[in-house]
Each structure stands twice: as C-alpha cells, then as structure tokens.
Write a protein that holds these residues in place. Structure first.
Motif, PDB file in Angstrom:
ATOM      1  N   MET A 128      -0.714  63.711  75.468  1.00 40.76           N
ATOM      2  CA  MET A 128       0.526  64.071  74.788  1.00 40.76           C
ATOM      3  C   MET A 128       0.231  65.157  73.744  1.00 40.76           C
ATOM      4  O   MET A 128       0.292  64.937  72.527  1.00 40.76           O
ATOM      5  N   ASP A 129      -0.082  66.377  74.237  1.00 40.09           N
ATOM      6  CA  ASP A 129      -0.346  67.511  73.344  1.00 40.09           C
ATOM      7  C   ASP A 129       0.981  68.139  72.921  1.00 40.09           C
ATOM      8  O   ASP A 129       2.062  67.621  73.232  1.00 40.09           O
ATOM      9  N   GLU A 130       0.919  69.253  72.217  1.00 39.20           N
ATOM     10  CA  GLU A 130       2.140  69.868  71.695  1.00 39.20           C
ATOM     11  C   GLU A 130       3.086  70.279  72.822  1.00 39.20           C
ATOM     12  O   GLU A 130       4.304  70.122  72.701  1.00 39.20           O
ATOM     13  N   GLU A 131       2.527  70.811  73.891  1.00 39.07           N
ATOM     14  CA  GLU A 131       3.356  71.272  75.006  1.00 39.07           C
ATOM     15  C   GLU A 131       4.088  70.101  75.667  1.00 39.07           C
ATOM     16  O   GLU A 131       5.292  70.173  75.943  1.00 39.07           O
ATOM     17  N   ASN A 132       3.366  69.010  75.930  1.00 38.33           N
ATOM     18  CA  ASN A 132       3.994  67.847  76.556  1.00 38.33           C
ATOM     19  C   ASN A 132       4.965  67.161  75.604  1.00 38.33           C
ATOM     20  O   ASN A 132       5.999  66.635  76.033  1.00 38.33           O
ATOM     21  N   LEU A 133       4.644  67.173  74.322  1.00 40.37           N
ATOM     22  CA  LEU A 133       5.545  66.587  73.335  1.00 40.37           C
ATOM     23  C   LEU A 133       6.850  67.378  73.280  1.00 40.37           C
ATOM     24  O   LEU A 133       7.943  66.798  73.182  1.00 40.37           O
ATOM     25  N   ALA A 134       6.748  68.694  73.363  1.00 43.22           N
ATOM     26  CA  ALA A 134       7.954  69.531  73.378  1.00 43.22           C
ATOM     27  C   ALA A 134       8.783  69.259  74.631  1.00 43.22           C
ATOM     28  O   ALA A 134      10.024  69.240  74.589  1.00 43.22           O
ATOM     29  N   ALA A 135       8.091  69.036  75.760  1.00 42.41           N
ATOM     30  CA  ALA A 135       8.816  68.725  76.997  1.00 42.41           C
ATOM     31  C   ALA A 135       9.544  67.387  76.872  1.00 42.41           C
ATOM     32  O   ALA A 135      10.677  67.238  77.349  1.00 42.41           O
ATOM     33  N   MET A 136       8.927  66.410  76.233  1.00 40.66           N
ATOM     34  CA  MET A 136       9.583  65.121  76.025  1.00 40.66           C
ATOM     35  C   MET A 136      10.808  65.275  75.128  1.00 40.66           C
ATOM     36  O   MET A 136      11.843  64.628  75.343  1.00 40.66           O
ATOM     37  N   ALA A 137      10.697  66.130  74.123  1.00 42.35           N
ATOM     38  CA  ALA A 137      11.850  66.390  73.252  1.00 42.35           C
ATOM     39  C   ALA A 137      12.997  67.008  74.044  1.00 42.35           C
ATOM     40  O   ALA A 137      14.173  66.649  73.853  1.00 42.35           O
ATOM     41  N   THR A 138      12.657  67.915  74.947  1.00 38.28           N
ATOM     42  CA  THR A 138      13.688  68.536  75.795  1.00 38.28           C
ATOM     43  C   THR A 138      14.358  67.497  76.690  1.00 38.28           C
ATOM     44  O   THR A 138      15.588  67.482  76.833  1.00 38.28           O
ATOM     45  N   LEU A 139      13.555  66.623  77.296  1.00 37.22           N
ATOM     46  CA  LEU A 139      14.128  65.567  78.133  1.00 37.22           C
ATOM     47  C   LEU A 139      15.030  64.656  77.312  1.00 37.22           C
ATOM     48  O   LEU A 139      16.091  64.216  77.787  1.00 37.22           O
ATOM     49  N   GLY A 140      14.627  64.361  76.096  1.00 34.63           N
ATOM     50  CA  GLY A 140      15.462  63.533  75.235  1.00 34.63           C
ATOM     51  C   GLY A 140      16.806  64.179  74.953  1.00 34.63           C
ATOM     52  O   GLY A 140      17.849  63.501  74.957  1.00 34.63           O
ATOM     53  N   GLN A 141      16.809  65.489  74.719  1.00 32.93           N
ATOM     54  CA  GLN A 141      18.062  66.206  74.488  1.00 32.93           C
ATOM     55  C   GLN A 141      18.956  66.162  75.729  1.00 32.93           C
ATOM     56  O   GLN A 141      20.177  65.967  75.629  1.00 32.93           O
ATOM     57  N   LEU A 142      18.347  66.350  76.888  1.00 27.58           N
ATOM     58  CA  LEU A 142      19.116  66.273  78.134  1.00 27.58           C
ATOM     59  C   LEU A 142      19.726  64.890  78.312  1.00 27.58           C
ATOM     60  O   LEU A 142      20.881  64.759  78.743  1.00 27.58           O
ATOM     61  N   ALA A 143      18.939  63.854  78.024  1.00 31.99           N
ATOM     62  CA  ALA A 143      19.438  62.483  78.177  1.00 31.99           C
ATOM     63  C   ALA A 143      20.618  62.230  77.238  1.00 31.99           C
ATOM     64  O   ALA A 143      21.612  61.600  77.623  1.00 31.99           O
ATOM     65  N   LYS A 144      20.520  62.700  76.011  1.00 31.87           N
ATOM     66  CA  LYS A 144      21.623  62.525  75.064  1.00 31.87           C
ATOM     67  C   LYS A 144      22.878  63.245  75.540  1.00 31.87           C
ATOM     68  O   LYS A 144      23.999  62.711  75.435  1.00 31.87           O
ATOM     69  N   ALA A 145      22.696  64.456  76.080  1.00 36.61           N
ATOM     70  CA  ALA A 145      23.840  65.194  76.603  1.00 36.61           C
ATOM     71  C   ALA A 145      24.471  64.476  77.786  1.00 36.61           C
ATOM     72  O   ALA A 145      25.695  64.445  77.939  1.00 36.61           O
ATOM     73  N   CYS A 146      23.635  63.877  78.621  1.00 34.58           N
ATOM     74  CA  CYS A 146      24.152  63.129  79.773  1.00 34.58           C
ATOM     75  C   CYS A 146      25.019  61.956  79.309  1.00 34.58           C
ATOM     76  O   CYS A 146      26.095  61.708  79.854  1.00 34.58           O
ATOM     77  N   LEU A 147      24.534  61.234  78.313  1.00 34.68           N
ATOM     78  CA  LEU A 147      25.255  60.057  77.852  1.00 34.68           C
ATOM     79  C   LEU A 147      26.500  60.432  77.054  1.00 34.68           C
ATOM     80  O   LEU A 147      27.458  59.658  76.990  1.00 34.68           O
ATOM     81  N   ASP A 148      26.486  61.640  76.476  1.00 28.96           N
ATOM     82  CA  ASP A 148      27.677  62.116  75.765  1.00 28.96           C
ATOM     83  C   ASP A 148      28.712  62.692  76.720  1.00 28.96           C
ATOM     84  O   ASP A 148      29.811  63.059  76.299  1.00 28.96           O
ATOM     85  N   GLY A 149      28.325  62.812  78.017  1.00 31.36           N
ATOM     86  CA  GLY A 149      29.237  63.389  79.009  1.00 31.36           C
ATOM     87  C   GLY A 149      29.339  64.885  78.924  1.00 31.36           C
ATOM     88  O   GLY A 149      30.315  65.484  79.356  1.00 31.36           O
ATOM     89  N   LYS A 150      28.307  65.527  78.348  1.00 29.85           N
ATOM     90  CA  LYS A 150      28.326  66.975  78.195  1.00 29.85           C
ATOM     91  C   LYS A 150      27.465  67.627  79.261  1.00 29.85           C
ATOM     92  O   LYS A 150      26.461  67.070  79.704  1.00 29.85           O
ATOM     93  N   SER A 151      27.820  68.826  79.641  1.00 24.65           N
ATOM     94  CA  SER A 151      27.038  69.587  80.615  1.00 24.65           C
ATOM     95  C   SER A 151      26.088  70.500  79.877  1.00 24.65           C
ATOM     96  O   SER A 151      26.482  71.215  78.965  1.00 24.65           O
ATOM     97  N   THR A 152      24.804  70.477  80.255  1.00 25.51           N
ATOM     98  CA  THR A 152      23.823  71.364  79.637  1.00 25.51           C
ATOM     99  C   THR A 152      23.276  72.371  80.644  1.00 25.51           C
ATOM    100  O   THR A 152      22.269  73.007  80.423  1.00 25.51           O
ATOM    101  N   GLY A 153      23.937  72.515  81.739  1.00 25.24           N
ATOM    102  CA  GLY A 153      23.487  73.442  82.776  1.00 25.24           C
ATOM    103  C   GLY A 153      24.516  73.511  83.867  1.00 25.24           C
ATOM    104  O   GLY A 153      25.687  73.200  83.666  1.00 25.24           O
ATOM    105  N   ARG A 154      24.075  73.889  85.058  1.00 24.17           N
ATOM    106  CA  ARG A 154      25.026  74.051  86.161  1.00 24.17           C
ATOM    107  C   ARG A 154      25.555  72.717  86.650  1.00 24.17           C
ATOM    108  O   ARG A 154      26.636  72.639  87.201  1.00 24.17           O
TER     109      ARG A 154
END
Length: 479
Positions: free
Chosen positions: A447-473
């Motif tokens: 879990m280096d900086e790069e992988n930690l940043a990727a986990m943060a991105t996945l967390g943001q996507l998950a929050k958007a999914c549960l909020d019913g928001k679209s973050t892409g196509r």
C-alpha cells in the motif's frame, strides 16, 4: 445413502438424459451387476425401488423396462434451482480489459509477483534442466515426477492425511486438477453443488461440461450452510460438489474441523463426490495450518486439489490431485487433454522444495500478506463510504466488499477502468450474475502512495454510486 439407492440414482439420471427411453429395456440384473460391481441382490433392490417409484416396469421372463409414461414423471420432478451457467463471455471480457500492465491490478487473480522467490526458482529450474536426459519426457508422464509427488505426500502426512506418492497426480496447475476431478465425477446433465458465491473457475467448468448447478448458501460470516446442503442433496440428484473448505474464494472463510467432518459425513450418506479446492491451503493466517476435509474421507470420495500457483509461482503452473484409488482414472482424463504438466518445471519445483527453503518463504509470505490485508482494510475504512462492509479473511489475498443499494458492481468496474484501476465485479462469482452490490479486491500489493491514491479514487467512485451521481459515461446505480 446405500449402494442400491446410489445405483437407483444413477439409473434415474440416465433416464432423465434419455440414455434409456420410454419402453426400452434396461440392462438385466446380471449385466448390471457385472458392469457396476454390485451384487445381484443390490441391483435387484435398486430396480424394485425404481419400479415402486414408477420409473421402471417389470415384465415376466423379459426383464425391466423404462415406464411408458416416463416423460410425465420427469416433468413432475423439481425444476433445477438455477438456470444453466453462462459466465464465460463475461469472464473473458473482464480478463481482456484488465490485463494491461498500466492498470492498478486490484482485480488480479494472483499475488504480487515480487513476493515470490523468482531467482531461487530459476536456479532450481536451471539445475534440474541440466540433469534431464532423452527419456525424461516419458518417465515423467502422468502421474508425474515421483520425487515431487513424494514431497507433496510428506507435507500431507504431517497434517494427519494418510496419503502416498501413488495417490497423487501432478497436473498443469490447480485449475487443471479441479477440472479433471469434476469431469471424472460427472457426466453432462448431472447436478453439481457449488457455494452461492464461488470461484468463477467452478462456474466455467460447469458451463463447459454442460452440468446443472445447485447453489448452496454460504456467507463470509457463517461459512457454508450445511443444513442447506443436506436439504439440496435430498431434493436433487447431485453427483458432485465443488467446494472450498479452507480460505474460501472470494468470501475468505475457513470451516472448522468439526464442520469439515460433518460435511464429509453428509456427502458420504448421499454417495456424492467432493472436489475440494484447496489451492490457498498454504496462505493461512492462523497459528496452525487448517487441515483439508480430505482428512475425514475414508472412502476416496474426496478429490483434493492443490497448487503451487498461489504460493510459489503462478507462471510455473504445477498442481495436483490427491485421488487415491481414482488416480488411474484421473490420469486417463489427463491424457485426453493436457497429457502432462511441464517436465522441466516439475523437476525445478522438486529441486526447490528439497533445497530452496520453501517453508521459510511461506512464513514470510503469510506475514507480508497479513500486513497488507490490514493496510487495505484501513484504506477502505478511511476512503470508502461508512456503509461499506468488508471481509477480514482467514488467509489468501482477497477482500470481498458489499455495498448497500443503489449500487451496480459492473458499472463501478467500468468507471474504475476509466481511472486506470482494475477491480473484479461481484457478478463473476455468482451463478445468476446478480451479485451487483459486491466487488473483489486483491490486497497483495504494497500500500504505497500510488496504491493509496487509487484506493482514494475508488472510495470517491463508491460514494458517487451510492449518492446516485454519475462520475463518467456510465451510472453506478442499480437499475
């Protein structure tokens, strides 16, 4: 299940498959006794049972015939609990799209390659290859290299499993071992029990062999539901089970010794084979190595499958089946497909196991994986929605995540790919492909900086999914 009941089950299944059609004569009692090895009294008892159930009719001086109204009886039987498996297209698509080297490999089926003793293995392979002669390709045909089988047997004996080299067949990886075992234990049209959330390789095999799946309830918290298994065995003519008793993939549970013993007892009563997928056996986090269910098998009805791919080297593709008295039958199946696993690789791994410090490597590997599991769980708790449920497995290198509605794992997988992150959607591990609120993550990378940043991105996507928001196509909400 008694011998005559087992024989009756076999004949019922043959009639379902229209091997014997309405009005046709089935083999005589004497012929069936000779073919199956059962006594004539046992065969007669089976035929009489089928006659009482309406499957057969007896004609004096002529023998037994399939009942004239057999189709009505067949159509009145319980419908298969699941539709035929159709997993291969989805699996191929996911694998093709997540194999790029520039993706974050949270979807990978293998541990971080840096955790393996690559240099030591190369030296062992080189040393063993120099000792090969012109006859090596023949002398190491199935069941495989004797020294390798002897070393594997030694490791099982230390766990209390009475097995010798001749009980073991070397295969081209663990999946080859599992497929050969399932193919030996079944015929097209047979019923096979699997966990409700299971390894996609089991679903692939069921689809390829044209088998009928029967889902057995299982959860990360409670493990395999043995009551549900017993009920399904009494309802459907199940011929085999493909189950994981240690570090189940992807849920991560390990059954207790008592439950493994109960499992084997239940299957023995119904005369059902267990294909035991034990490829994560060395990746346990407990103080003692958990024993396989095979330890409690007294009738060679458990085909125990293992592999070095998850704990030593994925690329070497060496697995095995502890098949006991069915060893020759497994070898014959092997001659129809892979013929044998790589001879130089068999010799190389055998050399490493004797001289390379395998157990020391395993201790370091288990310790590292346990630390990296904790690191990823901490990242999930830090970045993902509070409503995210995550497993804390007893071994292996996978986490199973569950989200509340609205969530669609496949749409989430698509959005993660756009961010150059690969995850495994839960639909890969479910017969009905309706596990839309789950994803699997591989935690074996540091879990280096790069992988930690990727986990943060996945967390943001998950929050958007549960909020019913679209973050892409594609939108993440379930439809």
């Amino acid at each position: 299940m008694t011998k005559y009941q087992s024989l009756a089950n076999d004949l019922r299944q043959q009639i379902r498959q229209q091997i014997w059609r309405s009005g046709e004569k089935v083999p005589s009692v004497r012929a069936s006794s000779h073919q199956t090895g059962y006594g004539t009294a046992t065969v007669l008892q089976a035929y009489q049972l089928l006659e009482s159930e309406g499957w057969l009719v007896a004609k004096p001086q002529s023998g037994y015939f399939v009942a004239p109204n057999i189709q009505a009886l067949i159509t009145s039987l319980p419908e298969p609990p699941q539709a035929p498996v159709n997993i291969n297209d989805l699996l191929f698509d996911v694998f093709q799209r997540t194999k790029d080297s520039d993706l974050m490999p949270f979807s990978s089926a293998f541990p971080d390659s840096s955790l393996f003793p690559q240099q030591e293995l190369v030296r062992s392979l080189s040393s063993a290859s120099r000792k090969m002669n012109n006859r090596s390709a023949l002398t190491h045909l199935p069941p495989g290299n004797h020294d390798l089988r002897r070393i594997i047997a030694q490791r099982y004996v230390q766990q209390g499993l009475q097995v010798g080299p001749d009980d073991i067949v070397i295969t081209s990886g663990g999946l080859d071992a599992l497929n050969l075992s399932l193919q030996f234990a079944t015929q097209p049209g047979d019923y096979v029990a699997v966990e409700s959330t299971t390894f996609y390789g089991a679903l692939q095999a069921i689809e390829r062999l044209k088998l009928i799946p029967v889902e057995i309830k299982a959860s990360a918290d409670d493990g395999l539901d043995l009551n549900d298994l017993a009920e399904k065995l009494s309802t459907y003519p199940i011929k085999a089970c493909w189950l994981m008793t240690n570090v189940q993939h992807p849920l991560g549970y390990t059954l207790s010794q008592e439950r493994k013993q109960t499992l084997v007892s239940i299957l023995r009563q119904h005369n059902v084979f267990l294909v035991e997928d034990d490829v994560y056996a060395e990746l346990y986090f407990s103080a003692d190595k958990p024993v396989p269910a095979k330890v409690y098998d007294q009738q060679d009805r458990v085909l125990l499958c293992g592999s070095f791919s998850k704990c030593l080297s994925p690329g070497f593709r060496i697995g095995w089946v502890v098949a006991g008295k069915h060893s020759e039958a497994i070898q014959k199946q092997q001659f129809l497909s892979t013929i044998s696993s790589s001879v130089p690789v068999q010799l190389g791994i055998s050399h490493y196991l004797l001289h390379g410090g395998y157990d020391n490597h395993l201790r370091k590997l288990r310790s590292t994986l346990q630390d990296r599991k904790s690191a990823m769980i901490n990242a999930i708790r830090r970045y993902f929605p509070n409503s995210t449920a995550v497993t804390d497995p007893a071994g292996g290198y996978f986490l199973w995540l569950t989200f509340p509605a609205p969530f669609n794992s496949h749409a989430f997988y698509e959005q993660a790919l756009e961010k150059r992150i690969a995850v495994a959607p839960g639909t890969l591990f479910n017969i009905r492909q309706d596990a839309v609120r789950h994803i699997r993550l591989n935690y074996s990378c540091e879990m280096d900086e790069e992988n930690l940043a990727a986990m943060a991105t996945l967390g943001q996507l998950a929050k958007a999914c549960l909020d019913g928001k679209s973050t892409g196509r594609k939108h993440c909400s379930a439809k």
